[in-house]
Design an enzyme around this catalytic site. Sequence first.
Site, PDB file in Angstrom:
ATOM      1  N   HIS A 150       0.812  -1.217   0.000  1.00 34.93           N
ATOM      2  CA  HIS A 150       0.000   0.000   0.000  1.00 34.93           C
ATOM      3  C   HIS A 150       0.852   1.277   0.000  1.00 34.93           C
ATOM      4  CE1 HIS A 150      -3.705   1.958  -0.027  1.00 34.93           C
ATOM      5  NE2 HIS A 150      -4.174   1.720   1.175  1.00 34.93           N
ATOM      6  N   ARG A 151       2.145   1.147   0.222  1.00 36.16           N
ATOM      7  CA  ARG A 151       3.025   2.308   0.109  1.00 36.16           C
ATOM      8  C   ARG A 151       3.203   2.718  -1.350  1.00 36.16           C
ATOM      9  NH1 ARG A 151       8.447   0.219   2.501  1.00 36.16           N
ATOM     10  NH2 ARG A 151       7.915  -1.334   0.915  1.00 36.16           N
TER      11      ARG A 151
END
Length: 229
Positions: free
Chosen positions: A190-191
Site C-alpha cells: 500500500h506504500r
Amino acid sequence: IAKNMTRSKQNAVHMSVMDEVEVTELVEARKRLKPSFEAMGLKLSYLPFIIKAVSLSLREHPILNAELDLENERIIHKDHINIGIAVDTDDGLVVPVIRDADQLSIQELAARINDFSVRAPKRQLSLDELKGGTFSITSYGSIGGYFAVPVINYPQAAIFGIGRLTQKPVIKDGQIAIGNVLPISMSVDHRIVDGGEVARFLNQVLEYLKDPLLMLSVAPSDKGANHAV
C-alpha cells in the site's frame, strides 16, 4: 523462504482484495484447446490464461509492476513484465520466473509452466530462473483453497492469488444459471499502490478472464530499460 517471508511482512504494508469472476467462456476455450496442446505434449491448465491476463493488464497499470526504493526516495518502474509463478515442491515453495510474459502466446506460456513443473521438484532450476521477477502469481486453488491472503514477494509491489474453480449459481440475462466461478485474491504494497488503482487493475484482469478472446487482440509492446520517478 522463512527469511523472505519475514522480510516481506516487516517491510511491505500489505493490503489485500478478494473478488470472483464468472469464466465459462474461459472454461470452454481451454476445453477446445486441450486436445491440440496434448498432441504437442503440453498440459493446458488455466494458469497460462491467467498469466496472460495479468501481464497484459500490467502494461496498462505499470505501478503494479514497480518497486519502492526508500533509500533514494523513488519508485522504480519495471519496463519488463517478468512473472514469478509459485511452485510447490517437497523442499518448499520456489518461484521460477517467466520473462517478458506479456510477449508470449498461450502455447509458449504453457510450455514454460510445464517445464518448470517438471524440473522444480528435481531441483533442476538455475538461480537465474529464480531471479528478476517483477510480479508474482500463486495458485493455492490447485490444492483446494478458495480465498487466501498471499504474501508479497518483496520488493515487488503485488501478488495475485488464484483459488479453486467451482460451479455456482449466477445471474445471466436476468435468469439464474450454473456458472463457472473463479475466486481471486490479491495483496499489494500500500506504500506503492492505492486502492483505486488496484480496483482498476483487477477490473482489467477480470475482463480478460471473462472473455479470453480479448487477450488475443493485444499486440506486442516495445521494451526499454527500467526507469524511476
